[in-house]
Design a protein around this motif. Structure first.
Motif, PDB file in Angstrom:
ATOM      1  N   ILE A 119       0.843  -1.199   0.000  1.00  0.00           N
ATOM      2  CA  ILE A 119       0.000   0.000   0.000  1.00  0.00           C
ATOM      3  C   ILE A 119       0.882   1.255   0.000  1.00  0.00           C
ATOM      4  N   TRP A 120       1.934   1.206   0.804  1.00  0.00           N
ATOM      5  CA  TRP A 120       2.854   2.351   0.846  1.00  0.00           C
ATOM      6  C   TRP A 120       3.567   2.527  -0.488  1.00  0.00           C
ATOM      7  N   GLN A 121       3.824   1.418  -1.153  1.00  0.00           N
ATOM      8  CA  GLN A 121       4.460   1.509  -2.474  1.00  0.00           C
ATOM      9  C   GLN A 121       3.543   2.280  -3.430  1.00  0.00           C
ATOM     10  N   TRP A 122       2.247   1.974  -3.392  1.00  0.00           N
ATOM     11  CA  TRP A 122       1.304   2.685  -4.254  1.00  0.00           C
ATOM     12  C   TRP A 122       1.208   4.162  -3.856  1.00  0.00           C
ATOM     13  N   LEU A 123       1.236   4.424  -2.545  1.00  0.00           N
ATOM     14  CA  LEU A 123       1.135   5.812  -2.066  1.00  0.00           C
ATOM     15  C   LEU A 123       2.285   6.665  -2.593  1.00  0.00           C
ATOM     16  N   PHE A 124       3.492   6.087  -2.545  1.00  0.00           N
ATOM     17  CA  PHE A 124       4.683   6.885  -2.852  1.00  0.00           C
ATOM     18  C   PHE A 124       5.185   6.720  -4.286  1.00  0.00           C
ATOM     19  N   ASP A 125       4.427   6.003  -5.093  1.00  0.00           N
ATOM     20  CA  ASP A 125       4.759   5.843  -6.510  1.00  0.00           C
ATOM     21  C   ASP A 125       4.820   7.236  -7.173  1.00  0.00           C
ATOM     22  N   SER A 126       5.511   7.332  -8.321  1.00  0.00           N
ATOM     23  CA  SER A 126       5.620   8.664  -8.950  1.00  0.00           C
ATOM     24  C   SER A 126       4.240   9.196  -9.367  1.00  0.00           C
ATOM     25  N   ARG A 127       3.266   8.273  -9.584  1.00  0.00           N
ATOM     26  CA  ARG A 127       1.902   8.737  -9.865  1.00  0.00           C
ATOM     27  C   ARG A 127       0.966   8.364  -8.724  1.00  0.00           C
ATOM     28  N   GLY A 128       1.531   8.127  -7.547  1.00  0.00           N
ATOM     29  CA  GLY A 128       0.732   7.770  -6.372  1.00  0.00           C
ATOM     30  C   GLY A 128       0.072   8.988  -5.767  1.00  0.00           C
ATOM     31  N   ILE A 129      -0.716   8.729  -4.722  1.00  0.00           N
ATOM     32  CA  ILE A 129      -1.546   9.805  -4.150  1.00  0.00           C
ATOM     33  C   ILE A 129      -0.688  10.914  -3.519  1.00  0.00           C
ATOM     34  N   VAL A 130       0.466  10.552  -2.982  1.00  0.00           N
ATOM     35  CA  VAL A 130       1.312  11.575  -2.343  1.00  0.00           C
ATOM     36  C   VAL A 130       1.834  12.550  -3.399  1.00  0.00           C
ATOM     37  N   ASN A 131       2.355  11.994  -4.491  1.00  0.00           N
ATOM     38  CA  ASN A 131       2.868  12.861  -5.558  1.00  0.00           C
ATOM     39  C   ASN A 131       1.746  13.654  -6.226  1.00  0.00           C
ATOM     40  N   SER A 133      -0.978  14.641  -4.781  1.00  0.00           N
ATOM     41  CA  SER A 133      -1.380  15.706  -3.841  1.00  0.00           C
ATOM     42  C   SER A 133      -0.391  16.866  -3.901  1.00  0.00           C
ATOM     43  N   LEU A 134       0.901  16.512  -3.924  1.00  0.00           N
ATOM     44  CA  LEU A 134       1.933  17.569  -3.988  1.00  0.00           C
ATOM     45  C   LEU A 134       1.783  18.380  -5.274  1.00  0.00           C
ATOM     46  N   ASP A 135       1.467  17.669  -6.353  1.00  0.00           N
ATOM     47  CA  ASP A 135       1.288  18.332  -7.643  1.00  0.00           C
ATOM     48  C   ASP A 135       0.041  19.230  -7.612  1.00  0.00           C
ATOM     49  N   PHE A 136      -1.042  18.694  -7.041  1.00  0.00           N
ATOM     50  CA  PHE A 136      -2.305  19.444  -6.952  1.00  0.00           C
ATOM     51  C   PHE A 136      -2.139  20.726  -6.136  1.00  0.00           C
ATOM     52  N   LEU A 137      -1.347  20.615  -5.071  1.00  0.00           N
ATOM     53  CA  LEU A 137      -1.120  21.789  -4.214  1.00  0.00           C
ATOM     54  C   LEU A 137      -0.084  22.750  -4.804  1.00  0.00           C
ATOM     55  N   GLN A 142       7.585  18.215 -10.707  1.00  0.00           N
ATOM     56  CA  GLN A 142       8.034  16.883 -11.136  1.00  0.00           C
ATOM     57  C   GLN A 142       7.747  15.925  -9.983  1.00  0.00           C
ATOM     58  N   PRO A 143       7.374  14.660 -10.294  1.00  0.00           N
ATOM     59  CA  PRO A 143       7.148  13.712  -9.202  1.00  0.00           C
ATOM     60  C   PRO A 143       8.395  13.539  -8.331  1.00  0.00           C
ATOM     61  N   VAL A 144       8.185  13.477  -7.031  1.00  0.00           N
ATOM     62  CA  VAL A 144       9.313  13.251  -6.117  1.00  0.00           C
ATOM     63  C   VAL A 144       9.654  11.753  -6.172  1.00  0.00           C
ATOM     64  N   PRO A 145      10.928  11.406  -6.434  1.00  0.00           N
ATOM     65  CA  PRO A 145      11.276   9.971  -6.578  1.00  0.00           C
ATOM     66  C   PRO A 145      11.415   9.279  -5.219  1.00  0.00           C
ATOM     67  N   PHE A 146      10.298   9.181  -4.493  1.00  0.00           N
ATOM     68  CA  PHE A 146      10.343   8.614  -3.144  1.00  0.00           C
ATOM     69  C   PHE A 146      10.967   7.211  -3.117  1.00  0.00           C
ATOM     70  N   LEU A 147      10.640   6.389  -4.134  1.00  0.00           N
ATOM     71  CA  LEU A 147      11.031   4.975  -4.069  1.00  0.00           C
ATOM     72  C   LEU A 147      12.281   4.633  -4.876  1.00  0.00           C
ATOM     73  N   VAL A 148      12.880   5.635  -5.509  1.00  0.00           N
ATOM     74  CA  VAL A 148      14.087   5.343  -6.282  1.00  0.00           C
ATOM     75  C   VAL A 148      15.233   6.294  -5.940  1.00  0.00           C
TER      76      VAL A 148
END
Lengths: 292, 440
Positions: A119-131, A133-137, A142-148
């Motif tokens: 679930i956390w992997q999906w959250l922090f994916d480059s097109r996940g909800i965290v990225n 949200s950051l983009d929306f705000l 650019q997506p934050v590369p949380f997982l790479v």
């Protein structure tokens, strides 16, 4: 009363002794023996002296794994020692509906770590909800590369471990807090001690034993971290393998039909020695406490 | 208890706990046992066969394949009434570990399914039967490339598997995503270079919204470019200038935003998944990929086309092997030949769409059978594409292990994201692969 034979106590503890010898001591000794060989599956091993250890000390991947594990320990030990205590203090009071909060905080503990990590992997994916949200705000373009990214991946994994462990250690602290005498708090309050001073001078000493135990448990499990990093990095340990833990490295080099069992055993021995450090530390600390 | 005894007890307790903890992380393999000598003699199947044999497949016990295997076994038992075949199936994940535990405990099934790379460690430990010696007439019946895959192990003479089914990959394109950038079914890239150029262009023009690449270079990538991977001495040599150029081109494309950051994990599964989720507009996949699309993204299938793999296509080989420790080698060999005869392979490939039989003949029959059974034109086109490419397809060297793949993915990710030079990265990967070669 009929007297017992001298061996009666030994008979009673024999199952436990056999269990330890067969399932703990022998695998450990076998691992140590294999670490001095070039063992591979399906091939008779040959003795190669300390070659595996020499390779280990010159292996960049081994040192990366050590650094990852030590960072994990350094981050998890303080966070998982302090935060659950504060959480336990919050839910300690007996007020209507408090069971709901205690259960909620405990919920991550019973969830499967693999499912949670996915679930956390999906959250922090480059097109996940965290990225998203950051983009929306408008905070990122650019997506934050949380997982790479080496450090972001490690931070996500540590956060996941802390989130998942909070509830468990909160329960340990709740039990310990139950043994802290109320009269001590009342006496300190009468003496004019503030809440913070009572926390420092009454609560902390009262739960010191539990705190030490928790520190050691966290240090040992953080040193052996596997699932969170494995799932979040999809088994690669991130770019360069910088986020690979020692257990992941052992799995990588030692598993499969072509695994280098001898080298993996040498890393296992190193891991054993590292996990021994917190165990010896607590033994010393307990000794000093008793001496005082 | 005195103070010193308490201290001793404490340390003993700590050590016991640590032993227990470390025992869990210890390596799984124990010292190997002396392997038996290979059979090395012809097996007479002429007399009446009898006895029990075990037959193990790899993740094939399911709704689709179970009826086929049940009929296959029933037919064999009918022809050989005194033989009883027990069918075992192992899950896809952890297959190597299962094989290892069976080989270590001398419980390998009589007949089993292994690709050439997984078969090699068993061959070198003399756990598999030399089929060429057991029946010298077999060679002529099988696909030459497939037969070679089980016959080229260094230092070991003989053939250790009967080619069962062969497969390859196609390139899959999402034309709807690419159409705004002037891409149609007629002008799709035909080489890796063209793919990278287009990926860069599309990424720039779409401001990173449309991405074409979903994986970093793998050994397949170099193989498809015709770059020499392993030399005659069995040494990995793919750190050539051509390979450096490929890696640098990928790095440039990544910098231009042509690849999602997650592709740096080098997960092939994520490659196809990213296409289905429309995160990328290109992927590679077998002919069964159209079935996945029909199930998971039917609208996407309408806009998807399959073309031949860029460059030289990969060849995936599966074979049927016989255990050298079989207590009933005559029946085991007879059953292995029965599973892989032309009729049974054609019947299997008709169900396992996209696979070609590992026999010398039969491909035409499979194509005809599929054409009459499959109505989805996309899948038919993909099957045509893959079958046409199969004759030029090349298999990866069996010396390349899963551990090497993981190391390559880790290091390659650094080269692609610009953290390490391409040449240094390739040198590191080649050195690691040669240092850990399993055939030396």
């Amino acid at each position: 009363m009929r007297s017992h034979k001298w061996f009666t106590p030994w008979l009673l503890v024999a199952p436990a002794i056999i269990w330890v010898l067969v399932f703990s001591l022998w695998p450990f000794l076998n691992t140590v023996i294999l670490s001095f060989t070039n063992a591979r599956p399906l091939k008779p091993p040959s003795f190669i002296g300390v070659a595996n250890y020499e390779r280990m000390f010159g292996d960049e991947m081994f040192w990366n794994a050590i650094v990852t594990c030590l960072i994990y320990v350094a981050a998890c030990v303080p966070l998982l020692t302090i935060l659950p205590l504060l959480l336990a203090l919050l839910v300690e009071k007996v007020i209507p509906g408090i069971s709901f909060f205690r259960t909620t905080f405990y919920f991550p503990v019973i969830a499967s770590v693999v499912v949670v990590a996915l679930i956390w992997q999906w959250l922090f994916d480059s097109r996940g909800i965290v990225n998203q949200s950051l983009d929306f705000l408008g905070l990122t373009d650019q997506p934050v590369p949380f997982l790479v990214d080496r450090w972001l991946l490690l931070a996500c994994s540590i956060l996941l471990t802390v989130w998942k462990g909070l509830g468990y250690y909160m329960v340990v602290y709740l039990a310990a807090l139950g043994n802290v005498g109320k009269e001590l708090h009342e006496a300190a309050q009468l003496d004019g001690a503030s809440s913070f001073r009572r926390f420092l001078h009454v609560t902390i000493p009262g739960v010191r034993g539990a705190m030490l135990l928790i520190c050691v448990l966290i240090a040992v499990s953080a040193m052996r971290i596997f699932t969170e990093l494995e799932v979040l990095s999809k088994g690669t340990g991130g770019p360069g393998g910088y986020d690979m833990s020692l257990v992941m490295l052992i799995r990588q080099v030692g598993s499969g039909l072509t695994g280098n069992v001898g080298y993996a055993s040498a890393i296992s021995v190193a891991l054993f020695l590292l996990t021994l450090i917190p165990l010896i530390a607590i033994a010393f600390m307990n000794r000093e406490k008793k001496a005082a | 208890m005195t103070k010193s005894k308490r201290w001793f007890a404490g340390v003993a307790l700590a050590l016991t706990g640590a032993f227990a903890l470390t025992a869990c992380t210890g390596a799984t393999g124990g010292p190997g046992t002396e392997a038996p000598k290979p059979t090395g003699s012809a097996i007479d199947k002429g007399g009446e066969l009898s006895g029990n044999i075990q037959f193990q497949t790899w993740s094939l016990k399911n709704e689709k394949f179970t009826p086929y295997f049940e009929k296959l076994i029933a037919d064999f038992e009918k022809e050989n009434p005194k033989v009883k075949v027990e069918w075992l199936d192992q899950p896809g994940d952890g297959y190597q570990d299962k094989i290892l535990s069976q080989a270590n405990s001398n419980t390998l099934p009589d007949v089993l399914n292994l690709p050439p790379d997984i078969a090699y460690p068993l061959v070198s430990a003399h756990k598999l039967l030399d089929l060429n010696t057991a029946d010298p007439e077999l060679k002529a019946k099988y696909n030459a490339g497939g037969w070679e895959s089980y016959s080229q192990y260094p230092g070991v003479e003989g053939t250790y598997g009967l080619p069962w089914y062969l497969s390859s990959d196609a390139s899959w394109w999402n034309l709807e995503q690419l159409q705004p950038y002037g891409v149609t079914a007629d002008n799709l890239p035909k080489t890796v270079d063209e793919l990278l150029t287009l990926a860069e262009k599309v990424a720039k023009e779409s401001n990173g919204k449309v991405q074409l690449l979903s994986s970093i270079p793998t050994l397949d990538t170099f193989g498809s470019e015709g770059i020499e991977i392993i030399n005659d001495k069995g040494e990995f040599v793919f750190n050539s200038d051509e390979a450096v150029k490929v890696v640098e081109n990928y790095a440039t494309a990544y910098k231009a935003g042509a690849m999602p950051a997650e592709a740096l994990t080098g997960s092939y599964g994520g490659n196809a998944q990213a296409f289905i989720q429309e995160k990328v507009a290109f992927t590679t996949g077998g002919t069964g990929f159209s079935t996945d699309l029909a199930k998971d993204a039917p609208k996407l299938l309408e806009h998807t086309v399959a073309t031949p793999r860029l460059g030289i296509p990969p060849l995936y080989v599966q074979g049927i092997n016989v255990s050298a420790e079989s207590k009933n080698p005559a029946a085991a060999l007879a059953f292995a030949e029965y599973v892989t005869n032309v009729d049974n392979q054609v019947a299997f490939s008709t169900i396992a769409t996209g696979t070609a039989p590992g026999t010398a003949e039969g491909s035409d029959q499979v194509v005809k059978a599929i054409a009459s059974a499959i109505t989805d034109p996309k899948q038919l086109a993909a099957i045509d594409t893959v079958f046409a490419a199969m004759k030029d397809a090349k298999a990866l060297p069996f010396q390349w292990t899963g551990d090497m793949t993981t190391y390559m993915n880790q290091q390659m990710a650094l080269a692609i994201n610009g953290s390490a030079p391409a040449k240094d990265t390739l040198d590191k990967i080649v050195k690691y692969a040669n240092d850990n070669r399993v055939d030396q």
